[in-house]
Motif scaffolding. Structure first.
Motif, PDB file in Angstrom:
ATOM      1  N   VAL A  91       0.877  -1.175   0.000  1.00 38.80           N
ATOM      2  CA  VAL A  91       0.000   0.000   0.000  1.00 38.80           C
ATOM      3  C   VAL A  91       0.911   1.222   0.000  1.00 38.80           C
ATOM      4  N   ARG A  92       0.807   2.042  -1.042  1.00 34.79           N
ATOM      5  CA  ARG A  92       1.696   3.201  -1.184  1.00 34.79           C
ATOM      6  C   ARG A  92       0.902   4.495  -1.201  1.00 34.79           C
ATOM      7  N   ASN A  93       1.645   5.597  -1.095  1.00 28.79           N
ATOM      8  CA  ASN A  93       1.090   6.941  -1.139  1.00 28.79           C
ATOM      9  C   ASN A  93       0.142   7.219   0.029  1.00 28.79           C
ATOM     10  N   LEU A  94       0.484   6.658   1.190  1.00 30.90           N
ATOM     11  CA  LEU A  94      -0.328   6.893   2.381  1.00 30.90           C
ATOM     12  C   LEU A  94      -0.026   8.258   2.982  1.00 30.90           C
ATOM     13  N   SER A  95      -1.035   8.877   3.532  1.00 31.61           N
ATOM     14  CA  SER A  95      -0.846  10.108   4.284  1.00 31.61           C
ATOM     15  C   SER A  95      -0.036   9.780   5.526  1.00 31.61           C
ATOM     16  N   ARG A  96       0.776  10.690   5.972  1.00 31.91           N
ATOM     17  CA  ARG A  96       1.567  10.484   7.200  1.00 31.91           C
ATOM     18  C   ARG A  96       0.650  10.335   8.420  1.00 31.91           C
ATOM     19  N   ALA A  97      -0.589  10.789   8.293  1.00 30.72           N
ATOM     20  CA  ALA A  97      -1.539  10.728   9.407  1.00 30.72           C
ATOM     21  C   ALA A  97      -2.257   9.375   9.498  1.00 30.72           C
ATOM     22  N   THR A  98      -2.202   8.564   8.456  1.00 28.39           N
ATOM     23  CA  THR A  98      -2.901   7.279   8.450  1.00 28.39           C
ATOM     24  C   THR A  98      -2.229   6.323   9.428  1.00 28.39           C
ATOM     25  N   THR A  99      -3.034   5.668  10.262  1.00 30.80           N
ATOM     26  CA  THR A  99      -2.494   4.745  11.258  1.00 30.80           C
ATOM     27  C   THR A  99      -2.614   3.292  10.789  1.00 30.80           C
ATOM     28  N   GLU A 100      -1.862   2.434  11.449  1.00 29.58           N
ATOM     29  CA  GLU A 100      -1.912   1.006  11.146  1.00 29.58           C
ATOM     30  C   GLU A 100      -3.313   0.445  11.412  1.00 29.58           C
ATOM     31  N   GLN A 101      -3.946   0.914  12.479  1.00 24.45           N
ATOM     32  CA  GLN A 101      -5.296   0.436  12.806  1.00 24.45           C
ATOM     33  C   GLN A 101      -6.306   0.857  11.738  1.00 24.45           C
ATOM     34  N   GLU A 102      -6.181   2.061  11.221  1.00 26.46           N
ATOM     35  CA  GLU A 102      -7.073   2.511  10.151  1.00 26.46           C
ATOM     36  C   GLU A 102      -6.908   1.637   8.904  1.00 26.46           C
ATOM     37  N   LEU A 103      -5.661   1.294   8.587  1.00 23.22           N
ATOM     38  CA  LEU A 103      -5.401   0.425   7.441  1.00 23.22           C
ATOM     39  C   LEU A 103      -6.004  -0.955   7.647  1.00 23.22           C
ATOM     40  N   ARG A 104      -5.802  -1.505   8.835  1.00 18.82           N
ATOM     41  CA  ARG A 104      -6.334  -2.837   9.147  1.00 18.82           C
ATOM     42  C   ARG A 104      -7.855  -2.839   8.984  1.00 18.82           C
ATOM     43  N   THR A 105      -8.517  -1.808   9.474  1.00 13.42           N
ATOM     44  CA  THR A 105      -9.974  -1.694   9.371  1.00 13.42           C
ATOM     45  C   THR A 105     -10.407  -1.575   7.918  1.00 13.42           C
ATOM     46  N   LEU A 106      -9.689  -0.784   7.145  1.00 13.19           N
ATOM     47  CA  LEU A 106      -9.993  -0.580   5.732  1.00 13.19           C
ATOM     48  C   LEU A 106      -9.931  -1.901   4.960  1.00 13.19           C
ATOM     49  N   PHE A 107      -8.875  -2.675   5.191  1.00 10.26           N
ATOM     50  CA  PHE A 107      -8.705  -3.936   4.476  1.00 10.26           C
ATOM     51  C   PHE A 107      -9.597  -5.035   5.032  1.00 10.26           C
ATOM     52  N   ALA A 108      -9.878  -5.019   6.318  1.00  7.82           N
ATOM     53  CA  ALA A 108     -10.720  -6.047   6.942  1.00  7.82           C
ATOM     54  C   ALA A 108     -12.137  -6.038   6.384  1.00  7.82           C
ATOM     55  N   ALA A 109     -12.552  -4.925   5.822  1.00  6.20           N
ATOM     56  CA  ALA A 109     -13.876  -4.849   5.195  1.00  6.20           C
ATOM     57  C   ALA A 109     -13.953  -5.752   3.960  1.00  6.20           C
ATOM     58  N   HIS A 110     -12.795  -6.204   3.465  1.00  2.10           N
ATOM     59  CA  HIS A 110     -12.747  -7.031   2.261  1.00  2.10           C
ATOM     60  C   HIS A 110     -12.324  -8.469   2.541  1.00  2.10           C
ATOM     61  N   GLY A 111     -12.009  -8.774   3.806  1.00  2.00           N
ATOM     62  CA  GLY A 111     -11.613 -10.133   4.156  1.00  2.00           C
ATOM     63  C   GLY A 111     -10.691 -10.156   5.357  1.00  2.00           C
ATOM     64  N   LYS A 112     -10.169 -11.338   5.632  1.00  2.00           N
ATOM     65  CA  LYS A 112      -9.292 -11.526   6.788  1.00  2.00           C
ATOM     66  C   LYS A 112      -7.918 -10.905   6.539  1.00  2.00           C
ATOM     67  N   VAL A 113      -7.441 -10.157   7.539  1.00 10.23           N
ATOM     68  CA  VAL A 113      -6.113  -9.552   7.489  1.00 10.23           C
ATOM     69  C   VAL A 113      -5.253 -10.274   8.518  1.00 10.23           C
ATOM     70  N   THR A 114      -4.163 -10.906   8.063  1.00  6.70           N
ATOM     71  CA  THR A 114      -3.297 -11.608   9.012  1.00  6.70           C
ATOM     72  C   THR A 114      -2.260 -10.675   9.619  1.00  6.70           C
ATOM     73  N   THR A 115      -1.679  -9.798   8.807  1.00  7.50           N
ATOM     74  CA  THR A 115      -0.738  -8.811   9.330  1.00  7.50           C
ATOM     75  C   THR A 115      -0.920  -7.490   8.609  1.00  7.50           C
ATOM     76  N   CYS A 116      -0.602  -6.431   9.330  1.00  9.39           N
ATOM     77  CA  CYS A 116      -0.623  -5.083   8.777  1.00  9.39           C
ATOM     78  C   CYS A 116       0.597  -4.374   9.353  1.00  9.39           C
ATOM     79  N   ASN A 117       1.500  -3.946   8.486  1.00  3.66           N
ATOM     80  CA  ASN A 117       2.750  -3.353   8.948  1.00  3.66           C
ATOM     81  C   ASN A 117       2.973  -2.004   8.276  1.00  3.66           C
ATOM     82  N   LEU A 118       2.716  -0.937   9.013  1.00  3.00           N
ATOM     83  CA  LEU A 118       2.982   0.418   8.540  1.00  3.00           C
ATOM     84  C   LEU A 118       4.472   0.686   8.734  1.00  3.00           C
TER      85      LEU A 118
END
Length: 79
Positions: free
Chosen positions: A5-32
């Motif tokens: 995942v590229r071009n992220l805002s510096r304000a975007t958090t790992e938890q926000e990313l996990r939530t965003l992707f979890a809406a589409h399926g299981k997320v095993t890891t999320c590493n900002l």
């Protein structure tokens, strides 16, 4: 499947990313990726989703989506 995942805002958090992707399926890891010196986001992350169909769905839905005023780019990570 490992996604880049590229071009992220510096304000975007790992938890926000996990939530965003979890809406589409299981997320095993999320590493900002953070700068070692400042602790600030470097603007990209890796998300792992075990199901190929769900990861394709996430790419289709989230690539070019505006998140925190930045248009993110999502693709399969080169292993």
């Amino acid at each position: 499947m490992k996604l880049l995942v590229r071009n992220l805002s510096r304000a975007t958090t790992e938890q926000e990313l996990r939530t965003l992707f979890a809406a589409h399926g299981k997320v095993t890891t999320c590493n900002l990726v953070l700068d070692k010196e400042t602790g600030q986001s470097k603007g990209f992350a890796f998300v792992e989703m075990p199901n190929d169909i769900e990861s394709k769905s996430a790419i289709k839905a989230l690539n070019q989506l505006s998140v925190d005023k930045s248009k993110i780019r999502v693709k399969y990570a080169d292993e």
